[in-house]
Write a protein that holds these residues in place. Structure first.
Motif, PDB file in Angstrom:
ATOM      1  N   LEU A  28      32.132  24.884  54.759  1.00 19.21           N
ATOM      2  CA  LEU A  28      31.889  25.950  53.732  1.00 19.21           C
ATOM      3  C   LEU A  28      30.948  26.766  54.361  1.00 19.21           C
ATOM      4  O   LEU A  28      30.518  27.674  53.730  1.00 19.21           O
ATOM      5  CB  LEU A  28      31.758  25.839  52.390  1.00 19.21           C
ATOM      6  N   GLY A  36      28.055  21.127  52.107  1.00 18.21           N
ATOM      7  CA  GLY A  36      29.534  21.975  52.174  1.00 18.21           C
ATOM      8  C   GLY A  36      30.641  21.021  52.816  1.00 18.21           C
ATOM      9  O   GLY A  36      31.593  20.772  52.442  1.00 18.21           O
ATOM     10  N   VAL A  87      37.728  26.232  46.755  1.00 15.82           N
ATOM     11  CA  VAL A  87      37.163  25.693  47.953  1.00 15.82           C
ATOM     12  C   VAL A  87      38.591  25.430  48.767  1.00 15.82           C
ATOM     13  O   VAL A  87      38.434  25.638  50.035  1.00 15.82           O
ATOM     14  CB  VAL A  87      36.714  24.233  47.637  1.00 15.82           C
TER      15      VAL A  87
END
Length: 356
Positions: free
Chosen positions: A130, A136, A22
């Motif tokens: 994301l 996200g 991430v």
């Protein structure tokens, strides 16, 4: 190695592995977005710049709105961005995903783009969510939170236990085996980067968590300025009401560089103007105007904001390095890119210790 140091090293390594992917995506997309303004001016000059005529007479915002809806008949105008610089085009955001660039003097359409396909907006979506929407966004938020103990444990592991080793822990070697260089640059280079990364992470937390934002207000001993969207007042309909509101805004705040005009929508039935100054403090004036006659209904002014409000206004500039000007953005770019190396080099170090 004592037990506490070994435990911290394990926590540091496992936490880095859990959020590593991430953080790599967030860091790289953040690097792409850092200089988006400069890159746009080079790549899209035909959309952003116009030749100002000698008389410098612009079309009214109301007329530009009509022209935009004439070019793009499927949806209505959502937002218009007006720059105070004479050689800049007017940006018109339509409901949906289209952005129109219009010459403010002639009304000619300079071009139309799909915001879904804009590489910089895609980078911003990756950086904040994301590219996965709200889910996200939550993943990014919690990964950013995990960065704080990751950085703190890294500094704790870097801290030398013997005074005679202080000189060595600041040294970044250039010669040696790749394993040695990888470890030393991760350890010592990580210390230098962590000072800046901590500010980037903390500013990111302020964008992500309400409790962190409220903590900033508590630390500064100030209250958040309340902002309630006023309701429209039914009056006789006048012409050129948006331009009337813009003229009032620019007369009251002549030093602003750009005005974002948000049209009435589902959540409100008034025009909201955000007048932005081109400074490092993120100052802005927020004004609400009646859609029928263009009269001011309410204003939220920068000079009346509390210390917590001012910190919040500066937060994005701190996060992106803009608080330090061009040098600050260069540092933010370099440190963020180096964070990618830290994640990868840390994974290599962990693998070597576990499986070699």
């Amino acid at each position: 190695m004592n037990k506490s140091r070994k435990l911290v090293r394990e926590v540091h390594g496992i936490m880095g592995l859990l959020v590593g992917i991430v953080l790599v995506i967030v860091a790289l997309s953040g690097c792409v977005y850092t200089f988006q303004r400069e890159i746009r001016s080079v790549v899209y000059p035909h959309l952003l710049y116009v030749e100002a005529p000698k008389d410098m007479v612009r079309l009214s915002v109301d007329r530009i709105s009509e022209i935009a809806e004439g070019y793009h008949t499927t949806t209505k105008v959502r937002e218009i961005v007006v720059s105070q610089q004479a050689d800049r085009s007017v940006k018109v955001y339509m409901y949906g995903q289209h952005l129109l660039y219009i010459n403010p003097y002639s009304g000619v359409l300079l071009g139309k783009t799909d915001t879904k396909m804009d590489p910089f907006l895609m980078a911003w979506s990756l950086h904040t969510q994301l590219g996965m929407g709200k889910l996200g966004g939550k993943i990014v938020a919690w990964s950013t939170l995990a960065c704080v103990p990751l950085l703190i444990t890294g500094i704790w592991l870097w801290w030398p236990s013997v005074r005679s080793t202080w000189r060595k822990v600041f040294y970044l070697p250039w010669k040696g085996s790749w394993k040695f260089l990888n470890f030393q640059w991760h350890k010592n280079g990580g210390f230098y980067a962590s000072v800046f990364l901590l500010f980037i992470c903390l500013s990111g937390l302020m964008m992500s968590f309400n409790w962190f934002e409220q903590g900033v207000y508590w630390l500064t001993g100030s209250e958040q300025t309340s902002r309630h969207i006023p309701k429209a007042i039914a009056t006789a309909r006048e012409d050129e009401v948006i331009q009337k509101s813009l003229d009032y805004t620019l007369k009251q705040f002549s030093e602003v560089e750009e005005v974002n005009i948000f049209f009435p929508g589902k959540s409100n039935n008034v025009f909201m103007f955000i007048a932005k100054y081109e400074d490092k403090l993120g100052r802005r004036e927020i004004l609400y105007f009646n859609p029928d006659d263009g009269q001011l209904l309410q204003g939220v002014y920068s000079k009346e904001r509390s210390m917590g409000d001012k910190v919040k206004a500066m937060n994005y500039n701190i996060h992106s390095g803009q608080i330090g000007g061009l040098l600050g953005r260069v540092i933010a770019f370099g440190v963020t890119l180096f964070a990618v190396f830290l994640i990868i080099s840390g994974a290599v170090v962990w693998y070597q210790r576990k499986f070699r």
